[in-house]
Design a protein around this motif. Structure first.
Motif, PDB file in Angstrom:
ATOM      1  N   ILE A 106     -12.211   5.834   3.800  1.00  0.00           N
ATOM      2  CA  ILE A 106     -12.029   6.449   5.016  1.00  0.00           C
ATOM      3  C   ILE A 106     -12.755   7.608   4.770  1.00  0.00           C
ATOM      4  O   ILE A 106     -13.686   8.046   5.669  1.00  0.00           O
ATOM      5  CB  ILE A 106     -10.617   6.938   5.453  1.00  0.00           C
ATOM      6  N   MET A 137     -17.302   0.229   2.551  1.00  0.00           N
ATOM      7  CA  MET A 137     -17.495  -0.999   2.991  1.00  0.00           C
ATOM      8  C   MET A 137     -16.621  -1.986   2.476  1.00  0.00           C
ATOM      9  O   MET A 137     -15.833  -2.846   3.165  1.00  0.00           O
ATOM     10  CB  MET A 137     -18.947  -1.571   2.762  1.00  0.00           C
ATOM     11  N   ARG A 163       0.674  -1.149   0.204  1.00  0.00           N
ATOM     12  CA  ARG A 163       0.014  -0.138   0.031  1.00  0.00           C
ATOM     13  C   ARG A 163       0.957   1.303  -0.032  1.00  0.00           C
ATOM     14  O   ARG A 163       0.634   2.141  -0.773  1.00  0.00           O
ATOM     15  CB  ARG A 163      -0.794   0.206   1.308  1.00  0.00           C
ATOM     16  N   ARG A 199      -8.279   3.612  -0.623  1.00  0.00           N
ATOM     17  CA  ARG A 199      -8.500   3.092   0.820  1.00  0.00           C
ATOM     18  C   ARG A 199      -8.691   4.606   1.474  1.00  0.00           C
ATOM     19  O   ARG A 199      -9.760   4.662   2.418  1.00  0.00           O
ATOM     20  CB  ARG A 199      -7.300   2.888   1.485  1.00  0.00           C
ATOM     21  N   GLU A 200      -8.070   5.634   1.093  1.00  0.00           N
ATOM     22  CA  GLU A 200      -8.247   7.222   1.686  1.00  0.00           C
ATOM     23  C   GLU A 200      -9.701   7.559   1.358  1.00  0.00           C
ATOM     24  O   GLU A 200     -10.323   8.069   2.051  1.00  0.00           O
ATOM     25  CB  GLU A 200      -7.108   7.887   1.000  1.00  0.00           C
ATOM     26  N   LEU A 247     -12.647  -0.610   3.026  1.00  0.00           N
ATOM     27  CA  LEU A 247     -11.968  -0.906   4.425  1.00  0.00           C
ATOM     28  C   LEU A 247     -12.094  -2.136   4.791  1.00  0.00           C
ATOM     29  O   LEU A 247     -11.254  -2.701   5.589  1.00  0.00           O
ATOM     30  CB  LEU A 247     -13.042   0.371   5.092  1.00  0.00           C
ATOM     31  N   ARG A 248     -13.235  -3.091   4.496  1.00  0.00           N
ATOM     32  CA  ARG A 248     -13.000  -4.465   5.189  1.00  0.00           C
ATOM     33  C   ARG A 248     -12.063  -5.203   4.250  1.00  0.00           C
ATOM     34  O   ARG A 248     -11.676  -6.242   5.078  1.00  0.00           O
ATOM     35  CB  ARG A 248     -14.486  -4.929   4.678  1.00  0.00           C
ATOM     36  N   ARG A 265      -4.311   4.275  -5.981  1.00  0.00           N
ATOM     37  CA  ARG A 265      -3.628   4.219  -4.855  1.00  0.00           C
ATOM     38  C   ARG A 265      -4.343   4.748  -3.588  1.00  0.00           C
ATOM     39  O   ARG A 265      -4.072   4.197  -2.497  1.00  0.00           O
ATOM     40  CB  ARG A 265      -2.400   5.032  -5.234  1.00  0.00           C
ATOM     41  N   GLU A 284      -9.059  -4.353   4.042  1.00  0.00           N
ATOM     42  CA  GLU A 284      -7.783  -3.950   4.761  1.00  0.00           C
ATOM     43  C   GLU A 284      -7.158  -5.330   5.612  1.00  0.00           C
ATOM     44  O   GLU A 284      -7.919  -5.356   6.378  1.00  0.00           O
ATOM     45  CB  GLU A 284      -8.102  -2.593   5.099  1.00  0.00           C
TER      46      GLU A 284
END
Lengths: 822, 221
Positions: free
Chosen positions: A728, A816, A407, A724-725, A819-820, A721, A822
């Motif tokens: 969030i 959902m 990541r 994920r951000e 983040l899951r 990239r 991760e």
């Protein structure tokens, strides 16, 4: 190395999408550079193929006051040839490139070289059949001899083995074939046959302005260098100017390598400019591939970290990364060269459609030296597109890289670098696009020049009366008069007239002196026309009268001026009855004063190439002698342009067969040529510029596409990239707009920085180009606001579209899922 | 505060529909501290994301403070979430490129809090969690416990009434985990924040006032 190659092949095979995209992008860059280099090589670098051709030089008498343009009369040539000591031989050929040839009963205008004795021997070639010209062949008044090109021998004489001694009608006389040149030989332009120059165009006194001027070629003697020969020619030229006042303006003797005369400075600079454009495209392509590699390095960082952990040195890793890029560039080179081959063939074909655009021997092709450039381009692309991503990968901290799940691999350094590269790409694209658009604006401007009459409403053609068939002024005048009479009684023709305007585009200029205004020696344009010319063209009489058939310099030298001339030299009063006279190059000859008998509306007098020139000009009767020899007489011009207006409802082009029929009834041995409407003639002059503009536009569009692809790639990479951000942010309450905006803002900032850098650079580059390349801007401003608004608008719109697709993907991230995961 | 009735979460799979949550009926009152427990794949996190309004593809009825969430549009749900709910993740999910202070500021910026006010709230929050000294550090410069502390602070910065925590101590060692749970208890008892946490730890569950269990997507009585 082989091992690296195997690994690289495997890696690219695994990532086919990337490999194909990168190879395609590099193919475009390599094709652009290869195509343009092939053109530059053909026009500027390959040179002449004659033996010891570096000893061949062009010898010129240049005018320091007129941009070093050269003018050598036959008298000058004969003088210099007799007195020079630096050359094994000094030879020449005339700027007249056509002859009236009758083959199998059909009169045709054929490309013909009027050359001096020893022309072929100086070049180092000899006829394949028969003999070369001798000094005895090159005397005025003789029946001409000719040497045929191999192509003409094959096409018109079916390669007959008995060709030597056969005759053909050349410029109204029987000419004997004495030789055939080797297959493929054409020089200096696109000759079908050659004949001695003095037979058709004997030397005239220097003060008589003649159309025929000589281009001189010298072969330097062994042991004589260019500097020594230049010094001698400078001395001889200065001496000529001292002895002959007509030579005052052309007093500077100079030498140039012969090849330079076939690739004039302006053409060379245009080609170099296009070469710079092509290198720009290759740069953009390399930046694109570097961006792709950067994106890819995010995923491959772990692999390299592992390799390093297992003992691979940085050099080893660098070698492997660059091998991959070398393979990509080589993959791109294959379609690139094929594309270039097609492009070069297309340009070669296209450029040959324009008459006298370039010598026939100058060929554009993809040969050995061009392939060497392909190899250079491949190495260049390998290093440029590979070195930065490799540096980023190799500088990463091993522990950090291995400690993350991939990541954090694409760190902020590579993100900044990516954005920097996109900005650089946009800047380069802006420069190319501004240059291309300015060129486009320039060509549009020239296409839309107001010529003052309907250039598509009349028909024009050229007719040449050669010396043997029409040896005297009276003979030529008789032809013209009979020709006009017949044309005017032809039912399809509403109006007919003659002019000396070359292809309805170019007229002569000369200084004039206005009566009662001593010292006013302004240079103005002038044209010789018959009565009825203004009516045929649609030019209206502002005051006074048209010429009549009786106007002649013998009775009373008269002139009709255009409105610009009248305003400039006779402000606030009527020009009628005022007098002026052209100034003869020989101050000993006083030209007669001409009385203004009419003023006509303006049509464009200067050539279509430069809209900045003053339009002031005047007209004299078709038989006027300008400049004269001091004894007024009626002159019969050798070359005339016919202007015909069709009856209402008929198209101008419908007059071609009519015109051919009429001229055929008067003199079946005299062909017409340069036929078409003035519009088509003018378009012909602009065709070469159109082609270069077209190439620039293709390069510009290519650059825009590559830049869009680059921006898309970087934005998509950045969105991937930052998935994920974004997840969030959504989880913390961000709306779609609040996620979309920063992505677009980031793309916009890259574009903004690129434009902020690119536009001033584009201005500087085009201003510099315009300064040394007059034809590039053609009077348009390097700071044309429309261009500087349109280019950023276009790039912004394209950039917006290119970044919108990945940005929308960012806005659709499901927190959902992300983040899951991760 | 929260009422779920006949709530189902179904994933359409090739092999047929998969019920991640089936027929959930649940009431959570204001001021409760509820722990959701159950084996992996039982639907705990799915339920938490539905409560947090991250997921909207469910069926049934969800009422939040007398507001029928199942009848709300996307924008209204987003408003409801922003006004009332804070979320804490097991993996902290701080944004790597932002400092601690900037990470805390994000939820406020999405709630259109003016910049000056945001800065003042962030300062208060840094002070309250005793991380003023870390304000300009990036997440990678913090330990796991410190990162989760920032995660909690970020969840609370917009002053939510409901705090949802998805295995908040899952990535922390036991001491760090205990201090986070103490913090939760304090928030619940002193500030009246309603907390729903997903946890595998029986010890952590004891910090709550009630424990509910899920298995195969169904609530166990």
């Amino acid at each position: 190395m082989l091992h690296d190659l195997r690994i690289a092949t495997r890696s690219l095979r695994r990532d086919k999408g990337f490999a194909l995209a990168a190879a395609f992008v590099l193919a475009l860059g390599i094709a652009a550079v290869t195509t343009q280099y092939a053109v530059v090589d053909g026009a500027l670098l390959r040179g002449l193929t004659f033996n010891d051709s570096q000893r061949l030089v062009a010898v010129e008498l240049a005018s320091p006051a007129d941009g070093l343009s050269s003018r050598v009369t036959e008298a000058d040539f004969d003088d210099l040839r007799a007195r020079q000591t630096s050359f094994v031989s000094l030879v020449g050929y005339l700027n007249i490139t056509g002859a009236n040839v009758v083959i199998q009963g059909t009169a045709q205008r054929r490309n013909t070289g009027y050359i001096s004795t020893d022309f072929f021997r100086t070049l180092g070639v000899a006829p394949a059949l028969g003999r070369d010209f001798t000094a005895d062949d090159d005397r005025p008044g003789l029946d001409p001899v000719v040497i045929l090109s191999h192509a003409m021998w094959q096409e018109d004489f079916a390669g007959s083995p008995n060709i030597l001694g056969r005759t053909l009608r050349l410029n109204g006389r029987l000419a004997t074939v004495v030789g055939v040149m080797p297959s493929g030989f054409v020089f200096p332009w696109a000759e079908k046959l050659w004949t001695p120059m003095h037979v058709e165009f004997p030397a005239h006194p220097r003060h008589e302005r003649q159309l025929a001027v000589v281009s001189m070629i010298g072969r330097l003697k062994e042991g004589v260098d260019i500097a020594t020969a230049s010094a001698e020619i400078r001395t001889l030229a200065a001496d000529l100017a001292t002895r002959h006042p007509e030579n005052r303006d052309y007093c500077l003797g100079r030498l140039r390598p012969l090849i330079e005369t076939f690739a004039p400075t302006q053409l060379a600079q245009t080609l170099r400019l296009l070469m710079a454009f092509a290198v720009g495209v290759l740069l953009i392509a390399c930046v694109n591939v570097a961006l792709m590699q950067l994106a890819r390095s995010a995923a491959r960082g772990r692999e390299y970290a592992l390799r390093a952990a297992l003992g691979a040195s940085r050099l080893h890793l660098l070698r492997q990364l660059l091998t991959e890029n070398l393979l990509l560039a080589a993959l791109g080179a294959i379609p690139g060269v094929l594309l270039a081959q097609w492009g070069v063939d297309y340009i070669d074909r296209a450029i040959r459609q324009f008459s006298n655009s370039m010598p026939a021997w100058m060929r554009f092709s993809v040969d050995g030296s061009v392939l060497a450039i392909v190899v250079a381009a491949v190495v260049f692309a390998t290093l440029l597109s590979g070195i930065l991503p490799a540096a980023i990968v190799l500088r990463r901290d091993l522990a950090t890289t291995l400690g993350t799940s991939g990541r954090g691999i694409a760190g902020s350094r590579s993100a900044w670098l990516s954005r920097g590269l996109v900005s650089a790409q946009i800047a380069l694209t802006a420069i190319l696009l501004v240059g291309a658009t300015l060129q486009l604006r320039s060509i549009i401007r020239r296409s839309r020049l107001d010529h003052g009459y309907d250039t598509a409403g009349v028909y024009s053609a050229r007719v040449g009366l050669m010396a043997a068939a029409y040896p005297t002024d009276a003979a030529r005048i008789a032809f013209h008069e009979q020709f006009l009479r017949t044309l005017r009684t032809t039912p399809e023709i509403a109006a007919a007239a003659l002019s000396d305007r070359y292809r309805m585009a170019v007229v002569e200029d000369a200084p004039v002196e206005i009566a009662n205004a001593p010292g006013s020696h302004a240079k103005v344009f002038f044209e010789r026309v018959t009565d009825g010319y203004f009516g045929a063209l649609g030019q209206h009489l502002v005051e006074g009268r048209d010429f009549s058939a009786n106007d002649s310099d013998v009775a009373q030298p008269v002139a009709i001026v255009n409105a610009s001339f009248a305003r400039r030299f006779f402000p606030g009063r009527s020009a009628l009855g005022c007098s002026f006279r052209p100034l003869n190059a020989n101050p000993a000859i006083a030209e007669p004063w001409r009385v203004v008998v009419g003023v006509v509306s303006d049509v464009r007098m200067p050539s279509p190439f430069d809209p900045r020139l003053d339009n002031g000009g005047y007209y004299v009767p078709f038989t006027a002698t300008v400049p004269g020899d001091g004894s007024p007489h009626r002159a019969g011009l050798k070359f005339a342009t016919i202007v015909l207006r069709p009856r209402t409802g008929a198209s101008p082009e419908s007059l071609e067969p009519v015109l051919r029929r009429v001229v055929g009834t008067i003199d079946p041995d005299t062909p017409i040529y340069y036929t078409g409407t003035p519009r088509s003639q003018l378009d012909g002059f602009l065709a070469q510029t159109r082609l270069t503009t077209g190439i620039s536009m293709v390069v510009g569009v290519l650059a825009v596409c590559l830049a869009a692809a680059g921006l898309y790639g970087v934005t998509a990479y950045m969105v991937d990239r930052r998935q994920r951000e974004f997840g969030i942010r959504f989880a913390l309450g961000a709306s779609r707009r609040q996620v979309l905006e920063p992505v677009l803002r980031q793309a916009a900032s890259s574009v903004g920085i690129g434009l902020a850098l690119g536009l001033p650079l584009a201005y500087a580059a085009t201003a510099a180009a315009g300064a040394f390349l007059g034809d590039f801007l053609h009077g348009a401003s390097a700071l044309d606001p429309a261009v500087y608004l349109a280019v950023p608008a276009l790039l912004t719109a394209v950039a917006f579209m290119a970044s919108c697709i990945p940005a929308r993907r960012a806005a659709r991230v499901d927190p959902m899922i992300v983040l899951r995961a991760e | 505060m929260i009422t779920l009735r006949q709530l189902n979460r179904i994933y359409p799979l090739k092999s047929g529909p998969y019920f991640a949550l089936r027929n959930i009926n649940l009431d959570i009152g204001e001021g409760e501290f509820v722990s959701i427990m159950g084996p992996s794949g039982s639907g705990k996190s799915t339920l938490l994301h539905i409560l947090g309004l991250h997921d909207s593809d469910w069926e049934g009825e969800y009422t939040f403070d007398d507001t029928a969430v199942h009848r709300l549009g996307k924008a209204q749900r987003s408003d409801l979430q922003k006004k009332n709910i804070g979320f804490i993740f097991q993996a902290y999910h701080l944004i790597d490129d932002l400092t601690v202070a900037e990470n805390l500021e994000i939820p406020l910026s999405y709630r259109n809090v003016p910049r000056k006010e945001r800065q003042s709230i962030v300062c208060d929050m840094l002070d309250r969690f005793q991380i003023v000294g870390k304000r300009d550090l990036f997440p990678s410069q913090l330990s796991g416990g410190q990162q989760q502390l920032v995660g909690v602070a970020r969840a609370l910065v917009a002053n939510p009434r409901l705090l949802l925590a998805d295995e908040p101590t899952g990535n922390l060692h036991s001491d760090q985990g205990r201090s986070i749970m103490e913090l939760f208890r304090k928030l619940n008892r002193e500030d009246g924040v309603t907390i729903v946490q997903v946890t595998h730890s029986a010890e952590n569950a004891t910090y709550g006032t009630r424990t509910i269990r899920l298995a195969d997507g169904m609530l166990q009585n």
